[in-house]
Motif scaffolding. Sequence first.
Motif, PDB file in Angstrom:
ATOM      1  N   THR A 173      11.620 -15.425 -12.079  1.00  0.00           N
ATOM      2  CA  THR A 173      10.999 -15.774 -10.730  1.00  0.00           C
ATOM      3  C   THR A 173      11.677 -16.917  -9.980  1.00  0.00           C
ATOM      4  N   VAL A 174      11.692 -17.116  -8.762  1.00  0.00           N
ATOM      5  CA  VAL A 174      11.912 -18.364  -8.016  1.00  0.00           C
ATOM      6  C   VAL A 174      11.541 -19.733  -8.888  1.00  0.00           C
ATOM      7  N   GLU A 175      10.050 -19.807  -9.104  1.00  0.00           N
ATOM      8  CA  GLU A 175       9.652 -20.809  -9.614  1.00  0.00           C
ATOM      9  C   GLU A 175      10.331 -21.271 -10.919  1.00  0.00           C
ATOM     10  N   GLN A 176      10.442 -20.149 -11.648  1.00  0.00           N
ATOM     11  CA  GLN A 176      11.021 -20.369 -13.166  1.00  0.00           C
ATOM     12  C   GLN A 176      12.542 -21.139 -12.959  1.00  0.00           C
ATOM     13  N   TYR A 177      13.230 -20.603 -12.041  1.00  0.00           N
ATOM     14  CA  TYR A 177      14.682 -20.911 -11.753  1.00  0.00           C
ATOM     15  C   TYR A 177      14.660 -22.448 -11.204  1.00  0.00           C
ATOM     16  N   LEU A 178      13.752 -22.854 -10.363  1.00  0.00           N
ATOM     17  CA  LEU A 178      13.377 -23.998  -9.722  1.00  0.00           C
ATOM     18  C   LEU A 178      12.952 -25.136 -10.696  1.00  0.00           C
ATOM     19  N   GLU A 179      12.052 -24.633 -11.279  1.00  0.00           N
ATOM     20  CA  GLU A 179      11.204 -25.742 -12.429  1.00  0.00           C
ATOM     21  C   GLU A 179      12.365 -26.028 -13.634  1.00  0.00           C
ATOM     22  N   ARG A 180      13.300 -24.970 -13.920  1.00  0.00           N
ATOM     23  CA  ARG A 180      14.302 -25.165 -14.778  1.00  0.00           C
ATOM     24  C   ARG A 180      15.539 -25.990 -14.463  1.00  0.00           C
ATOM     25  N   HIS A 181      15.805 -26.203 -13.145  1.00  0.00           N
ATOM     26  CA  HIS A 181      17.247 -26.970 -12.810  1.00  0.00           C
ATOM     27  C   HIS A 181      16.953 -28.063 -11.915  1.00  0.00           C
ATOM     28  N   PHE A 182      15.590 -28.072 -11.265  1.00  0.00           N
ATOM     29  CA  PHE A 182      15.448 -29.084 -10.330  1.00  0.00           C
ATOM     30  C   PHE A 182      14.335 -30.171 -10.660  1.00  0.00           C
ATOM     31  N   SER A 183      14.260 -31.370 -10.220  1.00  0.00           N
ATOM     32  CA  SER A 183      12.964 -32.388 -10.487  1.00  0.00           C
ATOM     33  C   SER A 183      12.289 -32.644  -9.222  1.00  0.00           C
ATOM     34  N   ASP A 184      13.024 -32.981  -8.290  1.00  0.00           N
ATOM     35  CA  ASP A 184      12.169 -33.267  -7.134  1.00  0.00           C
ATOM     36  C   ASP A 184      11.306 -32.274  -6.490  1.00  0.00           C
ATOM     37  N   ARG A 186      10.064 -31.961  -3.773  1.00  0.00           N
ATOM     38  CA  ARG A 186      10.305 -31.824  -2.295  1.00  0.00           C
ATOM     39  C   ARG A 186      11.436 -30.802  -2.103  1.00  0.00           C
ATOM     40  N   LEU A 187      12.252 -30.968  -3.012  1.00  0.00           N
ATOM     41  CA  LEU A 187      13.592 -30.245  -2.837  1.00  0.00           C
ATOM     42  C   LEU A 187      13.270 -28.950  -3.506  1.00  0.00           C
ATOM     43  N   LYS A 188      12.445 -28.736  -4.355  1.00  0.00           N
ATOM     44  CA  LYS A 188      12.005 -27.359  -4.779  1.00  0.00           C
ATOM     45  C   LYS A 188      11.278 -26.608  -3.603  1.00  0.00           C
ATOM     46  N   ALA A 189      10.462 -27.453  -3.129  1.00  0.00           N
ATOM     47  CA  ALA A 189       9.723 -26.754  -1.866  1.00  0.00           C
ATOM     48  C   ALA A 189      10.733 -26.393  -0.827  1.00  0.00           C
ATOM     49  N   LEU A 190      11.592 -27.332  -0.513  1.00  0.00           N
ATOM     50  CA  LEU A 190      12.532 -27.316   0.493  1.00  0.00           C
ATOM     51  C   LEU A 190      13.566 -25.816   0.258  1.00  0.00           C
ATOM     52  N   LEU A 191      13.963 -25.663  -0.786  1.00  0.00           N
ATOM     53  CA  LEU A 191      14.712 -24.560  -1.200  1.00  0.00           C
ATOM     54  C   LEU A 191      13.998 -23.228  -1.065  1.00  0.00           C
ATOM     55  N   PRO A 201       5.327 -15.833  -2.763  1.00  0.00           N
ATOM     56  CA  PRO A 201       5.341 -17.081  -2.972  1.00  0.00           C
ATOM     57  C   PRO A 201       6.475 -17.135  -4.472  1.00  0.00           C
ATOM     58  N   PRO A 202       6.785 -18.524  -4.439  1.00  0.00           N
ATOM     59  CA  PRO A 202       7.758 -18.418  -5.841  1.00  0.00           C
ATOM     60  C   PRO A 202       7.095 -18.263  -7.272  1.00  0.00           C
ATOM     61  N   SER A 203       5.899 -18.633  -7.440  1.00  0.00           N
ATOM     62  CA  SER A 203       5.586 -17.941  -8.674  1.00  0.00           C
ATOM     63  C   SER A 203       5.539 -16.318  -8.966  1.00  0.00           C
ATOM     64  N   GLN A 204       5.794 -15.642  -8.081  1.00  0.00           N
ATOM     65  CA  GLN A 204       5.610 -14.036  -8.064  1.00  0.00           C
ATOM     66  C   GLN A 204       7.276 -13.590  -7.700  1.00  0.00           C
ATOM     67  N   ALA A 205       7.766 -14.094  -6.746  1.00  0.00           N
ATOM     68  CA  ALA A 205       9.096 -13.519  -6.187  1.00  0.00           C
ATOM     69  C   ALA A 205      10.418 -13.464  -7.210  1.00  0.00           C
ATOM     70  N   ALA A 206      11.083 -12.435  -7.235  1.00  0.00           N
ATOM     71  CA  ALA A 206      12.306 -12.437  -8.031  1.00  0.00           C
ATOM     72  C   ALA A 206      13.338 -13.353  -7.411  1.00  0.00           C
ATOM     73  N   PRO A 460       6.125  -4.960  -3.549  1.00  0.00           N
ATOM     74  CA  PRO A 460       6.616  -6.535  -3.964  1.00  0.00           C
ATOM     75  C   PRO A 460       7.645  -6.898  -4.565  1.00  0.00           C
ATOM     76  N   ALA A 461       8.597  -7.697  -4.065  1.00  0.00           N
ATOM     77  CA  ALA A 461      10.024  -8.038  -4.765  1.00  0.00           C
ATOM     78  C   ALA A 461       9.651  -8.933  -5.948  1.00  0.00           C
ATOM     79  N   THR A 462       9.201  -8.487  -7.056  1.00  0.00           N
ATOM     80  CA  THR A 462       8.774  -9.220  -8.103  1.00  0.00           C
ATOM     81  C   THR A 462       9.952  -8.939  -9.092  1.00  0.00           C
ATOM     82  N   PRO A 463      10.214  -9.621 -10.131  1.00  0.00           N
ATOM     83  CA  PRO A 463      11.183  -9.078 -11.043  1.00  0.00           C
ATOM     84  C   PRO A 463      11.374  -7.960 -11.830  1.00  0.00           C
ATOM     85  N   ASP A 464       9.870  -7.342 -12.111  1.00  0.00           N
ATOM     86  CA  ASP A 464       9.585  -5.997 -12.798  1.00  0.00           C
ATOM     87  C   ASP A 464       9.778  -4.843 -11.846  1.00  0.00           C
TER      88      ASP A 464
END
Length: 541
Positions: A173-184, A186-191, A201-206, A460-464
């Motif tokens: 998911t977008v959230e998984q990637y952003l949480e894995r690689h970014f700290s800020d 605001r930057l995570k939201a911006l991306l 939203p990031p918690s659901q989208a591939a 929906p554009a989810t991973p599955d």
Amino acid sequence: MQQNTASFDAIVIGSGIGSLTTAALLAKERGMRVLVLEKHFNLGGQTHEFKRKGKYEFDVGLHYIGGMDRGSGKAVFDYLTEGRLLWQKMPDEFEKFVYPDLEFDVPSDGKLYRQRLIERYPAERAAIERYFHDVKAAATWYSMGHLGDALPAALRPLLKLAFRWKGGLAALTVEQYLERHFSDPRLKALLASQWGDYGLPPSQAAFGMHALIVTHYWRGAWYPVGGAKQIARAIIPVIERLGGQVVSGKTVTEILVEHGRATGVRTIATLKPHRPPVDYAAPIVISGAGAVNTYLKLVPRHVDIPFRDRLAHLAQLQQGTSAISVYLGLKASPATLGIRGENHWVYSGYDHNRAAADTSFTQGYYLSFASLKNPQARSHTAEIITFAKYERFAQWSDGRWKKRGDDYERLKQDIAQQLIDRVERRIPGFAALVDYVDVSTPLTMEHFQGNPRGEFYGLPATPDRLFQPWTGAKTPVGNLYLTGGDVMSPGVVGAMIGGVKAAGAMMGPFGFFRLMKTMAEAQRRTEQTGRAPASETASAG
């Protein structure tokens, strides 16, 4: 029951860009006479426009497209329209991301975009550089994941193995990637600011779907000269010149199936449903109505669809996003307020998951000015879009369009005023420009587009979503095919490539890839000679 006696080689349900793409390619490459049946009284699906007060023209689903300077998307558009569709480049800073204490202008250059992010967040430099590498890879693998059924059956297991080995990023998911690689935060939201372009939203989208959008705009954004309606206007004459027909106001209520094979469709008149149904016969049927509508509504229950129950369960479990659109006719150009034609993504906080779940219409909105993108616009317009829950409007779902009662109309106007007031707080003077207001809700989408619960983007554009049987162009019913975004990815270009995939499924092994090669070669010849490929396609039938 009436039987239409006209003879066609194929019937296509819907006139969205996926349907028109398939119809045009079958006509040009196979010489087929194709009948396109559209429920709406306007043709073009999500690329159609409507007019109010005789002068204000509004797009309903196309707000910008990337890659219209060169590349595969441009090649397909040029081939389908025979060079008649022109594109206007949007400003170099074509998007503005707005948060309570942050504004960021997105440039029409992926390298410059990366550099601006690094300058603003120098402590995250390594993560940003990795992100720009990863989105390119994830976009490729996400696309390939939807092209498995375009390969011969013997090669599909190899693609799945390769995906598991190399394509894992696309299935995060977008959230998984952003949480894995970014700290800020605001930057995570911006991306993730463009999550509205794929509706989750990031918690659901591939992450792969997110990557497709990000890379799609690395060279900027374009808008059709003359407006979104020009897309259908440019493609439909190609279909009709080669013996086909495109008809509006015809709602398909059933796909006719005999002995396991599609044989035609049953229709009613959209505006006069009390009239007797009319059947149309053809040896091939292509549905652009989406996987859920096709398998759960149009294909009769007695026809065996092995995955029907799983799809029905998924449709209840993973419901897509719908939206409210406020269409505004303006007294004067928004350029007087400093607007240059860029899109504005405006959020009241940094939590996109919360914004998606909110029902108060206060968490964020998207602001677009089509009249500043279209050099042929005769009057000025704006559109404010905010995502909405179907449940907020469900009590009026049994009503008819324009006849859902005063309470419904008051709610629409209240929401419109809230959104206008929010834009006014950011752009003083905006409210004074407003001359006309119209509002669409999830019920509008459900009525005109036939989308379940008014969902904006279909599946929906989810991973599955990857490698599911219901995203294939071929169906378990003989001579029945799917086209559009559900067989590829959301959005206009995704649906168009889905249309190529559907046409390719009827053209033998590697049909999709051979079609894409044909269109790429036509583009190269056009670039060399300066002539659109109209002459060679005029004799295709």
